[in-house]
Design an enzyme around this catalytic site. Structure first.
Site, PDB file in Angstrom:
ATOM      1  N   TYR A   1       0.821  -1.219   0.000  1.00 43.72           N
ATOM      2  CA  TYR A   1       0.000   0.000   0.000  1.00 43.72           C
ATOM      3  C   TYR A   1       0.854   1.269   0.000  1.00 43.72           C
ATOM      4  O   TYR A   1       0.402   2.321  -0.428  1.00 43.72           O
ATOM      5  CB  TYR A   1      -0.914   0.040   1.240  1.00 43.72           C
ATOM      6  CG  TYR A   1      -2.265  -0.600   1.041  1.00 43.72           C
ATOM      7  CD1 TYR A   1      -2.377  -1.924   0.643  1.00 43.72           C
ATOM      8  CD2 TYR A   1      -3.431   0.123   1.270  1.00 43.72           C
ATOM      9  CE1 TYR A   1      -3.620  -2.513   0.471  1.00 43.72           C
ATOM     10  CE2 TYR A   1      -4.676  -0.458   1.107  1.00 43.72           C
ATOM     11  CZ  TYR A   1      -4.765  -1.769   0.708  1.00 43.72           C
ATOM     12  OH  TYR A   1      -5.998  -2.345   0.546  1.00 43.72           O
TER      13      TYR A   1
ATOM     14  N   LYS B   1       3.086 -15.192   1.912  1.00 43.72           N
ATOM     15  CA  LYS B   1       3.396 -16.053   0.771  1.00 43.72           C
ATOM     16  C   LYS B   1       4.910 -16.263   0.763  1.00 43.72           C
ATOM     17  O   LYS B   1       5.622 -15.806  -0.143  1.00 43.72           O
ATOM     18  CB  LYS B   1       2.918 -15.404  -0.538  1.00 43.72           C
ATOM     19  CG  LYS B   1       1.410 -15.423  -0.725  1.00 43.72           C
ATOM     20  CD  LYS B   1       0.875 -16.747  -1.254  1.00 43.72           C
ATOM     21  CE  LYS B   1       1.272 -16.954  -2.698  1.00 43.72           C
ATOM     22  NZ  LYS B   1       0.796 -18.288  -3.189  1.00 43.72           N
TER      23      LYS B   1
ATOM     24  N   ASP C   1      -2.960 -17.900   0.435  1.00 48.42           N
ATOM     25  CA  ASP C   1      -3.989 -18.493  -0.436  1.00 48.42           C
ATOM     26  C   ASP C   1      -4.623 -19.708   0.246  1.00 48.42           C
ATOM     27  O   ASP C   1      -5.856 -19.869   0.256  1.00 48.42           O
ATOM     28  CB  ASP C   1      -3.414 -18.846  -1.825  1.00 48.42           C
ATOM     29  CG  ASP C   1      -2.170 -19.730  -1.760  1.00 48.42           C
ATOM     30  OD1 ASP C   1      -1.555 -19.850  -0.676  1.00 48.42           O
ATOM     31  OD2 ASP C   1      -1.806 -20.316  -2.801  1.00 48.42           O
TER      32      ASP C   1
ATOM     33  N   ASP D   1      -6.400  -7.076   3.769  1.00 51.07           N
ATOM     34  CA  ASP D   1      -7.540  -6.429   3.120  1.00 51.07           C
ATOM     35  C   ASP D   1      -8.471  -7.497   2.534  1.00 51.07           C
ATOM     36  O   ASP D   1      -9.686  -7.477   2.746  1.00 51.07           O
ATOM     37  CB  ASP D   1      -7.022  -5.480   2.028  1.00 51.07           C
ATOM     38  CG  ASP D   1      -8.134  -4.703   1.355  1.00 51.07           C
ATOM     39  OD1 ASP D   1      -9.046  -4.234   2.065  1.00 51.07           O
ATOM     40  OD2 ASP D   1      -8.097  -4.572   0.120  1.00 51.07           O
TER      41      ASP D   1
ATOM     42  N   ASP E   1     -12.235  -9.132   4.252  1.00 52.25           N
ATOM     43  CA  ASP E   1     -13.526  -9.103   3.545  1.00 52.25           C
ATOM     44  C   ASP E   1     -14.118 -10.514   3.493  1.00 52.25           C
ATOM     45  O   ASP E   1     -15.312 -10.713   3.689  1.00 52.25           O
ATOM     46  CB  ASP E   1     -13.367  -8.576   2.108  1.00 52.25           C
ATOM     47  CG  ASP E   1     -13.721  -7.103   1.997  1.00 52.25           C
ATOM     48  OD1 ASP E   1     -13.512  -6.378   2.984  1.00 52.25           O
ATOM     49  OD2 ASP E   1     -14.198  -6.678   0.925  1.00 52.25           O
TER      50      ASP E   1
HETATM   51  C1  IPM Z   1     -10.459  -1.314   3.830  1.00 48.44           C
HETATM   52  C2  IPM Z   1     -10.707  -0.655   2.512  1.00 48.44           C
HETATM   53  C3  IPM Z   1      -9.587   0.318   2.240  1.00 48.44           C
HETATM   54  C4  IPM Z   1      -8.314  -0.491   2.082  1.00 48.44           C
HETATM   55  C5  IPM Z   1      -9.795   1.277   1.062  1.00 48.44           C
HETATM   56  C6  IPM Z   1     -11.094   2.035   1.193  1.00 48.44           C
HETATM   57  C7  IPM Z   1      -8.646   2.213   0.888  1.00 48.44           C
HETATM   58  O1  IPM Z   1     -10.878  -1.600   1.521  1.00 48.44           O
HETATM   59  O2  IPM Z   1     -10.326  -0.599   4.845  1.00 48.44           O
HETATM   60  O3  IPM Z   1     -10.417  -2.547   3.875  1.00 48.44           O
HETATM   61  O4  IPM Z   1      -8.020  -0.994   0.973  1.00 48.44           O
HETATM   62  O5  IPM Z   1      -7.581  -0.614   3.044  1.00 48.44           O
HETATM   63 MG    MG Z   2     -10.944  -3.612   2.241  1.00 56.49          MG
END
Ligand code: IPM
Ligand code: MG
Length: 367
Positions: free
Chosen positions: A142, A192, A224, A248, A252
């Protein structure tokens, strides 16, 4: 004694409407539990760009550095998609994370009993799930240099750099081990190492830090395979520690195991300040959901649970955090459902503010 201070940054899309419910909860704790906060509010993301031409004004950044905790709603929206990369709404959030040095991002994935039918996975796979992902938040691909889109011969090349120093790995590892000590004493580190040198170093440093925590059972997984195991049998995990990008993705994935992204909070923590509290920003894991913004459809629970995390991690009010979480559990058990939680089994539909009011009523009943 001065009151603890909170900076509220509602942001874009559904951010302001979910944050309005959090304000009600904050006021409730002030009136009924004597937990009075000095609250200020400011802009971040697209709304800050609209007003100031930047997704985070320097004055807002300075305020964020100065308060005991920041609460953020969400940033972004389709009207900002074509802005220059440097002023996109997300840059405001990333600047806060970077300049406050919030290296440890706690993302719990907890399945509420009332919602265990709601997951896309079988009920026995997710019922009772309670895992914590610790995502490194201020380094890795990032932020690594070099980055950019460059010309190479007669074509363009896009470059990002995955870069981790030992100390960056060690400090996030330590925060994950500390959490594991307070939970089930199991930590799984994901990288990884089979393809990336940064992954090899990650594994080595996490292993070294692990020697300080002999009680914690440490394991390693390729990220993975970790994604696969998270969907196969998520309850094998307690705490997971991973880098910025894998975190990230995996967070999710873990979020959706619980049925709805609208339920999940997060805490981003840095080093302790002079008053002993960690630098901290709390935000829901979900985004700004522009498609449903302003319609009273958004689920405020993730943002309210983020405030519960603030009570626990910034203000040492674990009992009141638990009180708030229990109130949320109660309204879910009573069948109240915002649109995102409305499954085939039905329930009582409520609006964003209807959910907030119900949680307040459950808090009143808890006294
Ligand atoms: C998160 C989001 C952020 C990230 C974006 C909005 C920059 O997806 O907080 O998970 O990628 O970190
Ligand atoms: Mg995210």
């Amino acid at each position: 004694m001065t009151n603890p201070s909170l900076l509220i940054l509602p942001g874009d899309g559904i951010g302001p409407e979910v944050m309005a419910e959090v304000r009600k909860i904050i006021d409730w704790f002030g009136a009924k539990r004597g937990l009075v906060f000095d609250v200020s509010e400011d802009l971040v993301g697209g709304c800050a760009y609209d007003k100031h031409g930047t997704p985070l004004h320097d004055d807002t950044m300075a305020k964020a550095q100065d308060v005991d905790a920041v609460l953020l709603g969400a940033v972004g929206g389709p009207q900002y998609d074509n802005l220059d990369f440097s002023v996109k709404p997300e840059r405001g959030l990333l600047r806060l994370r970077k300049e406050m040095d919030l290296f440890s991002n706690l993302r719990p994935a907890q399945c509420f009993d009332a919602l265990s039918d709601f997951s896309s996975l079988k009920k026995d796979v997710v019922a009772g799930l309670d895992i914590m992902i610790v995502r490194e938040l201020t380094s890795g691909v990032y932020f690594g240099e070099p980055r950019g889109i460059f010309k190479e011969g007669n074509e363009r090349v896009g470059i990002n750099t995955q870069r981790y120093t030992e100390s960056e790995i060690a400090r996030v590892a330590r925060s994950a081990f500390d959490l594991a000590m307070k939970r089930g004493k199991k930590l799984c580190s994901m990288e990884k190492a089979n393809v990336m040198e940064s992954g090899i170093l990650w594994r080595e440093v996490v292993t070294e830090v692990g020697r300080e925590y002999p009680e914690v059972e440490l394991s390693h997984m390729y990220a993975d395979a970790g994604a696969m195991q998270l969907t196969r049998w998520p309850k094998q995990f307690d705490v997971i520690v991973t880098d910025n990008l894998f975190g990230d993705l995996l967070s999710d994935l873990a979020a959706m195991l619980t049925g709805s992204l609208g339920m999940l909070p997060s805490a981003s923590l840095g080093a302790p300040m002079a008053n002993g509290r960690p630098k901290a920003l709390y935000e829901p894991v979900h985004g700004s959901a522009p498609d449903i913004a302003g319609q009273g459809k958004a689920n405020p629970i993730a943002c309210i649970l983020s405030f519960a995390m603030a009570l626990r991690y910034s203000f040492d009010q674990g009992d009141d955090a638990t009180r708030l979480e229990a109130a949320i559990e109660k309204v879910l058990a009573d069948g109240l459902r915002t649109a995102d939680l409305m499954g085939p089994e039905g329930g009582t539909p409520v609006s964003t503010s209807g959910m907030g009011d119900a949680i307040i009523a459950a808090l009143d009943a808890s006294l």
